[in-house]
Design a protein around this motif. Structure first.
Motif, PDB file in Angstrom:
ATOM      1  N   LEU A   1      28.264 -12.287 -91.967  1.00 52.38           N
ATOM      2  CA  LEU A   1      29.069 -12.066 -90.766  1.00 52.38           C
ATOM      3  C   LEU A   1      28.166 -11.655 -89.613  1.00 52.38           C
ATOM      4  O   LEU A   1      27.266 -10.820 -89.775  1.00 52.38           O
ATOM      5  CB  LEU A   1      30.117 -10.979 -91.021  1.00 52.38           C
ATOM      6  CG  LEU A   1      31.182 -11.305 -92.060  1.00 52.38           C
ATOM      7  CD1 LEU A   1      32.167 -10.146 -92.187  1.00 52.38           C
ATOM      8  CD2 LEU A   1      31.924 -12.593 -91.720  1.00 52.38           C
ATOM      9  N   CYS A   2      28.438 -12.230 -88.456  1.00 52.02           N
ATOM     10  CA  CYS A   2      27.629 -11.964 -87.255  1.00 52.02           C
ATOM     11  C   CYS A   2      27.716 -10.500 -86.855  1.00 52.02           C
ATOM     12  O   CYS A   2      28.791  -9.913 -86.825  1.00 52.02           O
ATOM     13  CB  CYS A   2      28.118 -12.851 -86.115  1.00 52.02           C
ATOM     14  SG  CYS A   2      27.301 -12.532 -84.541  1.00 52.02           S
ATOM     15  N   ARG A   3      26.565  -9.918 -86.509  1.00 56.44           N
ATOM     16  CA  ARG A   3      26.568  -8.582 -85.907  1.00 56.44           C
ATOM     17  C   ARG A   3      25.736  -8.555 -84.632  1.00 56.44           C
ATOM     18  O   ARG A   3      25.480  -7.486 -84.095  1.00 56.44           O
ATOM     19  CB  ARG A   3      26.128  -7.510 -86.895  1.00 56.44           C
ATOM     20  CG  ARG A   3      24.681  -7.515 -87.333  1.00 56.44           C
ATOM     21  CD  ARG A   3      24.435  -6.301 -88.238  1.00 56.44           C
ATOM     22  NE  ARG A   3      23.073  -6.230 -88.733  1.00 56.44           N
ATOM     23  CZ  ARG A   3      22.326  -5.143 -88.693  1.00 56.44           C
ATOM     24  NH1 ARG A   3      22.802  -4.043 -88.161  1.00 56.44           N
ATOM     25  NH2 ARG A   3      21.109  -5.141 -89.180  1.00 56.44           N
ATOM     26  N   CYS A   4      25.310  -9.734 -84.163  1.00 59.98           N
ATOM     27  CA  CYS A   4      24.559  -9.792 -82.899  1.00 59.98           C
ATOM     28  C   CYS A   4      25.480 -10.079 -81.727  1.00 59.98           C
ATOM     29  O   CYS A   4      25.095  -9.880 -80.578  1.00 59.98           O
ATOM     30  CB  CYS A   4      23.459 -10.845 -82.987  1.00 59.98           C
ATOM     31  SG  CYS A   4      24.050 -12.550 -82.826  1.00 59.98           S
ATOM     32  N   GLY A   5      26.671 -10.575 -82.015  1.00 60.98           N
ATOM     33  CA  GLY A   5      27.643 -10.829 -80.957  1.00 60.98           C
ATOM     34  C   GLY A   5      27.555 -12.213 -80.354  1.00 60.98           C
ATOM     35  O   GLY A   5      28.370 -12.566 -79.508  1.00 60.98           O
TER      36      GLY A   5
ATOM     37  N   PHE B   1      31.480 -15.557 -88.435  1.00 58.57           N
ATOM     38  CA  PHE B   1      30.355 -15.866 -89.313  1.00 58.57           C
ATOM     39  C   PHE B   1      29.048 -15.962 -88.516  1.00 58.57           C
ATOM     40  O   PHE B   1      29.059 -16.297 -87.322  1.00 58.57           O
ATOM     41  CB  PHE B   1      30.608 -17.176 -90.066  1.00 58.57           C
ATOM     42  CG  PHE B   1      31.879 -17.156 -90.856  1.00 58.57           C
ATOM     43  CD1 PHE B   1      31.944 -16.454 -92.057  1.00 58.57           C
ATOM     44  CD2 PHE B   1      33.024 -17.789 -90.404  1.00 58.57           C
ATOM     45  CE1 PHE B   1      33.130 -16.405 -92.785  1.00 58.57           C
ATOM     46  CE2 PHE B   1      34.205 -17.748 -91.118  1.00 58.57           C
ATOM     47  CZ  PHE B   1      34.256 -17.051 -92.311  1.00 58.57           C
ATOM     48  N   CYS B   2      27.954 -15.700 -89.184  1.00 57.44           N
ATOM     49  CA  CYS B   2      26.621 -15.861 -88.595  1.00 57.44           C
ATOM     50  C   CYS B   2      26.278 -17.347 -88.578  1.00 57.44           C
ATOM     51  O   CYS B   2      26.527 -18.058 -89.551  1.00 57.44           O
ATOM     52  CB  CYS B   2      25.611 -15.095 -89.445  1.00 57.44           C
ATOM     53  SG  CYS B   2      23.886 -15.440 -89.046  1.00 57.44           S
ATOM     54  N   ASP B   3      25.739 -17.812 -87.450  1.00 60.12           N
ATOM     55  CA  ASP B   3      25.285 -19.200 -87.381  1.00 60.12           C
ATOM     56  C   ASP B   3      23.789 -19.292 -87.068  1.00 60.12           C
ATOM     57  O   ASP B   3      23.302 -20.341 -86.674  1.00 60.12           O
ATOM     58  CB  ASP B   3      26.096 -19.995 -86.345  1.00 60.12           C
ATOM     59  CG  ASP B   3      25.822 -19.531 -84.916  1.00 60.12           C
ATOM     60  OD1 ASP B   3      25.095 -18.537 -84.729  1.00 60.12           O
ATOM     61  OD2 ASP B   3      26.335 -20.169 -83.982  1.00 60.12           O
TER      62      ASP B   3
ATOM     63  N   THR C   1      22.206 -17.716 -84.628  1.00 58.35           N
ATOM     64  CA  THR C   1      21.879 -17.488 -83.214  1.00 58.35           C
ATOM     65  C   THR C   1      21.084 -16.202 -83.005  1.00 58.35           C
ATOM     66  O   THR C   1      20.331 -16.089 -82.033  1.00 58.35           O
ATOM     67  CB  THR C   1      23.175 -17.448 -82.366  1.00 58.35           C
ATOM     68  OG1 THR C   1      23.872 -18.675 -82.537  1.00 58.35           O
ATOM     69  CG2 THR C   1      22.892 -17.246 -80.894  1.00 58.35           C
ATOM     70  N   HIS C   2      21.238 -15.240 -83.916  1.00 59.44           N
ATOM     71  CA  HIS C   2      20.512 -13.966 -83.755  1.00 59.44           C
ATOM     72  C   HIS C   2      19.015 -14.181 -83.592  1.00 59.44           C
ATOM     73  O   HIS C   2      18.351 -13.421 -82.906  1.00 59.44           O
ATOM     74  CB  HIS C   2      20.802 -13.035 -84.948  1.00 59.44           C
ATOM     75  CG  HIS C   2      20.443 -13.593 -86.279  1.00 59.44           C
ATOM     76  ND1 HIS C   2      21.313 -14.343 -87.041  1.00 59.44           N
ATOM     77  CD2 HIS C   2      19.283 -13.543 -86.962  1.00 59.44           C
ATOM     78  CE1 HIS C   2      20.719 -14.706 -88.166  1.00 59.44           C
ATOM     79  NE2 HIS C   2      19.472 -14.241 -88.141  1.00 59.44           N
ATOM     80  N   LYS C   3      18.509 -15.259 -84.206  1.00 58.42           N
ATOM     81  CA  LYS C   3      17.059 -15.521 -84.081  1.00 58.42           C
ATOM     82  C   LYS C   3      16.705 -15.955 -82.673  1.00 58.42           C
ATOM     83  O   LYS C   3      15.750 -15.454 -82.079  1.00 58.42           O
ATOM     84  CB  LYS C   3      16.639 -16.622 -85.068  1.00 58.42           C
ATOM     85  CG  LYS C   3      16.712 -16.198 -86.509  1.00 58.42           C
ATOM     86  CD  LYS C   3      16.255 -17.328 -87.420  1.00 58.42           C
ATOM     87  CE  LYS C   3      16.712 -17.088 -88.839  1.00 58.42           C
ATOM     88  NZ  LYS C   3      17.198 -18.299 -89.488  1.00 58.42           N
TER      89      LYS C   3
HETATM   90  S1  FES Z   1      23.981 -12.122 -86.614  1.00 54.00           S
HETATM   91 FE1  FES Z   1      24.942 -13.130 -84.936  1.00 54.00          FE
HETATM   92  S2  FES Z   1      24.453 -15.239 -85.308  1.00 54.00           S
HETATM   93 FE2  FES Z   1      23.521 -14.203 -87.008  1.00 54.00          FE
END
Ligand code: FES
Length: 160
Positions: free
Chosen positions: A136-140, A147-149, A151-153
């Motif tokens: 699960l996304c935690r970067c927003g 869900f995380c895709d 993008t955090h990178k």
């Molecule tokens: S934690 Fe937000 S895209 Fe991975």
């Protein structure tokens, strides 16, 4: 026990019963806000070290909380926009009961990696996903919230 974030806790001094562990692991998605988690919840690091145990907790999903992984309402200041449902047509992966312990593994600079049976619900209480493993996304910034895709990178998200 009605405190949605888990910030308010109690300890009985009269030998009365402690707060019961919820029967099911439920992740409620708040529109433009955090993930409200109920169940036998454990937050761990990548090595399995337990950082926090709880029965109710509000986890940041805007990426801007100053007390990550917990929500501190910064989503209101940054005007975080995110729907309360899923943004794709992902099917339930497993027909299971959302019981037993659930782990949120905090990936450094990355998502919550879930292990254990769980159900994700939209803010209106509708079950939208059941499974035993996801991120699960935690970067927003995922385009496929909750869900995380990955993008955090590309945005250089930083979170211990
Ligand atoms: S934690 Fe937000 S895209 Fe991975």
């Amino acid at each position: 026990m009605r405190c949605p974030t888990g910030a308010l806790q109690f300890e009985r001094k009269d030998d009365g019963p402690a707060e019961p562990i919820p029967a099911e692991n439920i992740i409620l998605i708040e529109a433009n806000g955090p993930l409200y988690v109920r169940g036998k919840v454990e937050l761990t690091d990548m090595d399995g070290g337990v950082l926090h145990q709880d029965t109710r907790v509000a986890l940041c999903r805007c990426g801007a909380s100053k007390i990550k992984p917990f929500c501190d309402n910064t989503h209101l200041q940054i005007n975080f926009q995110a729907e309360a449902g899923v943004t794709d047509n992902r099917e339930e992966t497993v027909d299971l009961k959302p019981v037993g312990p659930i782990k949120f593994v905090l990936a450094p600079n990355g998502p919550y990696r879930l292990q254990g049976n769980f159900e994700i619900r939209s803010a209106d209480g509708r079950a939208i996903f059941r499974g035993n493993k996801t991120a699960l996304c935690r970067c927003g910034s995922s385009q496929n919230k909750p869900f995380c895709d990955g993008t955090h990178k590309s945005i250089g998200f930083l979170a211990e």
